[in-house]
Design a protein around this motif. Structure first.
Motif, mmCIF file in Angstrom:
data_model
loop_
_atom_site.group_PDB
_atom_site.id
_atom_site.type_symbol
_atom_site.label_atom_id
_atom_site.label_comp_id
_atom_site.label_asym_id
_atom_site.label_seq_id
_atom_site.Cartn_x
_atom_site.Cartn_y
_atom_site.Cartn_z
ATOM 1 N N LYS A 70 61.688 28.885 -41.499
ATOM 2 C CA LYS A 70 61.794 29.071 -43.030
ATOM 3 C C LYS A 70 62.039 30.466 -43.310
ATOM 4 C CE LYS A 70 60.425 24.276 -44.128
ATOM 5 N NZ LYS A 70 59.452 23.313 -44.986
ATOM 6 N N ALA A 98 66.679 27.629 -52.692
ATOM 7 C CA ALA A 98 67.417 26.425 -53.010
ATOM 8 C C ALA A 98 68.054 26.393 -51.446
ATOM 9 C CB ALA A 98 68.588 26.578 -53.813
ATOM 10 N N TYR A 143 66.376 23.578 -49.700
ATOM 11 C CA TYR A 143 66.209 22.323 -50.470
ATOM 12 C C TYR A 143 67.298 21.381 -49.660
ATOM 13 C CZ TYR A 143 63.594 24.771 -53.982
ATOM 14 O OH TYR A 143 62.642 25.511 -54.662
ATOM 15 N N PHE A 176 69.467 18.232 -50.494
ATOM 16 C CA PHE A 176 70.104 17.759 -51.524
ATOM 17 C C PHE A 176 70.812 16.194 -51.312
ATOM 18 C CE2 PHE A 176 70.191 22.255 -52.406
ATOM 19 C CZ PHE A 176 70.328 22.239 -53.741
ATOM 20 N N VAL A 182 68.716 18.042 -56.096
ATOM 21 C CA VAL A 182 67.474 18.164 -55.163
ATOM 22 C C VAL A 182 66.931 16.785 -54.946
ATOM 23 C CG1 VAL A 182 65.456 19.559 -54.782
ATOM 24 C CG2 VAL A 182 67.478 20.803 -55.833
ATOM 25 N N LYS A 183 66.528 16.590 -53.752
ATOM 26 C CA LYS A 183 65.642 15.436 -53.375
ATOM 27 C C LYS A 183 64.154 15.825 -53.650
ATOM 28 C CE LYS A 183 64.806 12.211 -49.704
ATOM 29 N NZ LYS A 183 64.792 12.043 -48.179
ATOM 30 N N ARG A 184 63.295 14.992 -54.315
ATOM 31 C CA ARG A 184 62.117 15.400 -54.649
ATOM 32 C C ARG A 184 60.944 14.369 -53.934
ATOM 33 N NH1 ARG A 184 62.076 19.987 -58.053
ATOM 34 N NH2 ARG A 184 63.955 20.189 -58.996
ATOM 35 N N THR A 185 59.742 15.158 -53.689
ATOM 36 C CA THR A 185 58.670 14.228 -53.224
ATOM 37 C C THR A 185 57.981 13.246 -54.365
ATOM 38 O OG1 THR A 185 57.093 15.735 -53.838
ATOM 39 C CG2 THR A 185 58.451 16.188 -51.762
ATOM 40 N N ASN A 223 58.128 17.860 -56.277
ATOM 41 C CA ASN A 223 58.541 19.115 -55.600
ATOM 42 C C ASN A 223 59.476 18.739 -54.794
ATOM 43 O OD1 ASN A 223 56.191 20.409 -56.814
ATOM 44 N ND2 ASN A 223 55.000 19.434 -55.033
ATOM 45 N N PRO A 224 60.250 19.705 -54.640
ATOM 46 C CA PRO A 224 61.782 19.523 -53.967
ATOM 47 C C PRO A 224 61.290 19.368 -52.323
ATOM 48 C CG PRO A 224 61.749 21.652 -55.060
ATOM 49 C CD PRO A 224 60.351 21.205 -55.227
ATOM 50 N N THR A 240 62.193 19.964 -48.473
ATOM 51 C CA THR A 240 62.798 21.270 -47.925
ATOM 52 C C THR A 240 63.170 20.679 -46.500
ATOM 53 O OG1 THR A 240 60.568 22.004 -46.987
ATOM 54 C CG2 THR A 240 61.579 23.074 -48.904
ATOM 55 N N HIS A 241 64.043 21.589 -45.678
ATOM 56 C CA HIS A 241 64.743 20.925 -44.511
ATOM 57 C C HIS A 241 63.494 21.002 -43.422
ATOM 58 C CE1 HIS A 241 68.807 20.405 -45.478
ATOM 59 N NE2 HIS A 241 68.936 21.733 -46.018
#
Length: 336
Positions: free
Chosen positions: A48, A60, A63, A65, A81-84, A88-89, A91-92
Motif C-alpha cells: 500500500k 482514493a 479505495y 468502488f 466508495v465501498k464502506r465497512t 470506513n472505506p 481498501t484493496h
C-alpha cells in the motif's frame, strides 16, 4: 508532515520486525502462526505504501468502488466508495495490489510467489490446528525468503536500508527443525498445503534474481577445523559456537565472478563502463560480505592468488551510481 506512503512504510517495517522478533524468541509456542500473520500484515502495508507512492499519495487510489442500486432497481452508473460496517472505506486487498504491481513490473514475480505461500501458510495455521513438523520446516524456508524479499523491496522502492534491524529468521535460534520429513503422518489439509507449495516453487526461476520464492537453509555446528571452512560468527561473544561456511556454500551465495558482474552491469545500465569509477565503487563492495567474497587459491596463503565473487544484491548498490536502461516495449506497454 510525512507523506502517507512513508507512514505506511514505517508501519510495514515495524510489523515485519515484530514478526521476526517473535519467530526468534525461544520457547514461543505460537511461533509459526504469529510470524505468518504479522509478516502478511507487513507486506500488505508495504504494498500500500508503494501504491500510494506511485499514485501521488492519493488515498482514493487504494479505495474499492462499487455501483449502487437506484430507486428503480437499476445499477447506478456512478461508482461509490465501498464502506465497512463502521463506515470506513474498504481498501484493496494485498492480493489485488500484488497482482497489479506484478503486471506493471513493479513487484518481482518470485516475491509474489513467496507472498502467496505465506498467505496459504497463514490460512492453514489460523483455520486449522497444525503441529506437524512439516509446517515448521516449510515456514523456515518461506520465512527466510520473505525477510530477504521484504528488505530488497524496501531498498528498491524507497532507497531505505533495513540492515539495522537484522531481518533474518534464525535456525540460529535453535528452532527444532527435523533433518528430514520422512515418516511423518500428515492430515489431508497438511498434504494439500505441502502439495501447493511444491507447485509454487519454479525450477526455471532466474537464479540471479535478488528475490526468492523459498530459501533452503542448512546449519551445521562442528568442532572441525577443516581448511575449507570460512570462520564466521553470529554474535560478538567469542565463546559462542562458530558457524562455518564451506567453499561450496560461498559459491551458492556469491554465484557471479568478475566477468559475470561486468556483463550484468553492461546489460542493466545505459552509462556503464569498466573504468576507474567502476573499480572505485566495486572494490569496497566486494569486501562487504553482503555483496562479495574473496576466494584464495591457497586458503592458508592470503597473500597469494585470489579471485572475487559477488552476490546479485550488489546491483542495488550500483543502482545508486548508474542509470538503468529504458524498459522494454513490453514493459512500457504494461505501464502505459
Amino acid at each position: 508532515m510525512r507523506s502517507r506512503s512513508k507512514e505506511l512504510l514505517d508501519r510495514a517495517t515495524s510489523a515485519m520486525v515484530a514478526a521476526i522478533e517473535i519467530y526468534n524468541k525461544p520457547g514461543f509456542p505460537y511461533r509459526s502462526e504469529s510470524f505468518a500473520i504479522l509478516a502478511i500484515n507487513g507486506w500488505e502495508l508495504l504494498l500500500k505504501a508503494k501504491w500510494l507512492a506511485d499514485n501521488r499519495n492519493r488515498p482514493a487510489s487504494l479505495y474499492v468502488f462499487e455501483a449502487r442500486a437506484n430507486a428503480d432497481g437499476r445499477r447506478s452508473k456512478k461508482r461509490y466508495v465501498k464502506r465497512t460496517e463502521a463506515g470506513n472505506p474498504f481498501t484493496h486487498s494485498l492480493s489485488h495490489l500484488a497482482k497489479k504491481l506484478v503486471e506493471n513490473a513493479r513487484l518481482d514475480s518470485q516475491a509474489w510467489g513467496n507472498i502467496q505461500m505465506l498467505l496459504e501458510l497463514r490460512d492453514s495455521a489460523v483455520h486449522f490446528y497444525n503441529q506437524s513438523p512439516a509446517f515448521r520446516v516449510r515456514l523456515q524456508e518461506i520465512g527466510a525468503a520473505c525477510a530477504k524479499n521484504f528488505a530488497t523491496a524496501v531498498h528498491e522502492w524507497f532507497d531505505r536500508e533495513l540492515s539495522e534491524f537484522e531481518l533474518h529468521l534464525m535456525p540460529l535460534a535453535f528452532v527444532d527443525l527435523p533433518a528430514n520429513m520422512d515418516g511423518f503422518l500428515l492430515n489431508a489439509e497438511e498434504k494439500n498445503f505441502l502439495n501447493f507449495l511444491d507447485t509454487m516453487e519454479r525450477p526455471e526461476s532466474d537464479p540471479d534474481s535478488p528475490y526468492s520464492v523459498t530459501v533452503n537453509i542448512e546449519l551445521k555446528f562442528t568442532r572441525s577445523k577443516a581448511r575449507d571452512a570460512l570462520a564466521t560468527r553470529i554474535t560478538s561473544d567469542p565463546n559462542a559456537p562458530a558457524v562455518r561456511l564451506t567453499e561450496e556454500r560461498i559459491r551458492e551465495k556469491y554465484p557471479w565472478d568478475y566477468a559475470k558482474l561486468n556483463a550484468k552491469c553492461a546489460e542493466r545500465y545505459a552509462d556503464f563502463k569498466v573504468n576507474r569509477k567502476y573499480h572505485d565503487i566495486r572494490k569496497p563492495l566486494q569486501a562487504d560480505p553482503r555483496f562479495g567474497a574473496i576466494r584464495f587459491l591457497d586458503p592458508d596463503n592470503t597473500s597469494g592468488q585470489k579471485k572475487p565473487f559477488f552476490n546479485p544484491n550488489i546491483l542495488s548498490e550500483f543502482d545508486k551510481y548508474y542509470t538503468r536502461k529504458a524498459r522494454s516495449a513490453d514493459q512500457a506497454a504494461l505501464l502505459g
